[in-house]
Design an enzyme around this catalytic site. Structure first.
Site, mmCIF file in Angstrom:
data_model
loop_
_atom_site.group_PDB
_atom_site.id
_atom_site.type_symbol
_atom_site.label_atom_id
_atom_site.label_comp_id
_atom_site.label_asym_id
_atom_site.label_seq_id
_atom_site.Cartn_x
_atom_site.Cartn_y
_atom_site.Cartn_z
ATOM 1 N N LYS A 28 0.800 -1.433 -0.172
ATOM 2 C CA LYS A 28 0.239 -0.024 0.215
ATOM 3 C C LYS A 28 0.349 1.632 -0.012
ATOM 4 C CE LYS A 28 -1.700 -0.775 3.833
ATOM 5 N NZ LYS A 28 -1.917 -1.630 4.402
ATOM 6 N N ARG A 103 -9.438 1.317 8.948
ATOM 7 C CA ARG A 103 -9.228 0.681 8.874
ATOM 8 C C ARG A 103 -9.844 -0.250 9.841
ATOM 9 N NH1 ARG A 103 -2.756 1.792 8.721
ATOM 10 N NH2 ARG A 103 -1.865 -0.185 9.285
ATOM 11 N N ARG A 186 0.386 -7.222 13.849
ATOM 12 C CA ARG A 186 -0.860 -6.175 13.291
ATOM 13 C C ARG A 186 -1.241 -7.083 11.678
ATOM 14 N NH1 ARG A 186 4.709 -3.615 11.089
ATOM 15 N NH2 ARG A 186 3.167 -2.425 9.522
HETATM 16 P P1 AMP Z 1 0.834 1.429 9.303
HETATM 17 O O1 AMP Z 1 2.161 2.420 8.988
HETATM 18 O O2 AMP Z 1 -0.726 2.270 7.780
HETATM 19 O O3 AMP Z 1 0.769 0.080 8.808
HETATM 20 O O4 AMP Z 1 0.359 2.369 10.255
HETATM 21 C C1 AMP Z 1 1.004 1.834 11.620
HETATM 22 C C2 AMP Z 1 0.324 1.957 12.646
HETATM 23 O O5 AMP Z 1 -0.201 3.586 13.246
HETATM 24 C C3 AMP Z 1 -0.589 0.593 12.795
HETATM 25 O O6 AMP Z 1 -0.315 -0.912 13.371
HETATM 26 C C4 AMP Z 1 -1.301 1.077 13.506
HETATM 27 O O7 AMP Z 1 -0.882 1.134 15.689
HETATM 28 C C5 AMP Z 1 -1.816 2.908 13.472
HETATM 29 N N1 AMP Z 1 -2.767 3.505 12.881
HETATM 30 C C6 AMP Z 1 -2.237 3.466 11.078
HETATM 31 N N2 AMP Z 1 -3.643 3.607 10.245
HETATM 32 C C7 AMP Z 1 -4.643 3.896 11.275
HETATM 33 C C8 AMP Z 1 -5.605 3.633 11.477
HETATM 34 N N3 AMP Z 1 -6.885 4.163 10.550
HETATM 35 N N4 AMP Z 1 -6.765 3.215 12.638
HETATM 36 C C9 AMP Z 1 -5.972 3.448 13.786
HETATM 37 N N5 AMP Z 1 -4.665 2.868 13.621
HETATM 38 C C10 AMP Z 1 -3.705 2.867 12.910
#
Ligand code: AMP
Length: 232
Positions: A28, A103, A186
């Protein structure tokens, strides 16, 4: 694998919300950054927004930090408040590409309301489909530039100079939540809370499945083609 200049497309510019849906490691981040070069709209990664807040030690960052460290989702109200503020900025007036948002079903429903209020149509949802075995390998090998956020993989997309970003020379870091035990949490969060969104958007006729297990540039082309077939 070096990425050439982004494929040209008559999909640009758009006034709509594009959503990337897919598990951690599906590509993504990499693909959404390629797409915004063509669409010329902002790239909105909620994960990046949380990491910036953590680095600046804001109250929001302090609340989010332990959750990111454990691989758990941040509560919807915090996430939605942050997104609502961000899409009210002038650079988002003509559309944006979400990376990592929504999410949860609640986030998706509230986003639909928010988009309607702001005069956007139905979002276009790009669902990147990747076999599970590939995800863990991609995430453990992922390295991210500490300056510009450029994404590498130690085997599939290595930098020219080990440990340094090709674009700005920044130090490449291994995200703390890209360690195996956090990755498992995750992925479990994805299965529990995010996977149902695929059916939610499919029912609305907003979703396109794209095979994300191919070389980077092929996936980018398929995503652009999917967007052209799906004018909102
Ligand atoms: P990512 O960089 O998208 O993998 O996000 C890293 C972390 O940020 C995730 O594991 C969540 O802890 C938090 N996070 C990111 N986007 C969201 C979202 N839309 N809702 C809730 N937590 C989020």
């Amino acid at each position: 694998m070096a990425m050439q200049s982004p494929p040209s497309s008559n999909a640009a510019p758009v006034r709509r919300a594009v959503i990337f849906l897919g598990p951690p490691g599906s590509g993504k981040g990499t693909q959404s950054k390629e797409l915004v070069k063509v669409l010329r709209v902002p790239h909105l990664s909620t994960g990046d927004m949380f990491r910036e807040n953590i680095a600046r030690r804001t109250p929001l960052g302090l609340a989010a930090k332990p959750l990111l460290e454990r691989g758990e989702l941040v509560p919807d109200d915090i996430t939605l408040g942050m997104v609502e503020q961000r899409i009210a900025q002038p650079d988002a007036a003509n559309g944006f590409v979400f990376d990592g948002f929504p999410r949860t079903l609640n986030q998706a429903e509230r986003l639909n309301e928010l988009l309607e209020r702001r005069g956007f149509g139905k979002p276009a949802v790009l669902h990147i489909v990747v076999p599970e075995g590939l995800l863990l390998r991609r995430l453990t090998g992922r390295r991210v530039c500490s300056i510009g956020g450029e994404i590498y993989h130690i085997d599939e997309h290595p930098p020219k100079v080990p440990g340094r970003c090709d674009v700005d020379g920044g130090e490449l870091i291994h995200r703390p939540d890209d360690r195996e035990e956090v990755i498992r949490e995750r992925l479990a969060e994805y299965e529990r809370k995010t996977r149902p969104l695929a059916e939610y958007y499919r029912r609305q006729g907003a979703l396109v499945d794209v095979d994300g297990a191919r070389p980077l540039a092929d996936v980018t082309r398929a995503l652009l083609a999917a967007l052209e077939q799906k004018p909102s």
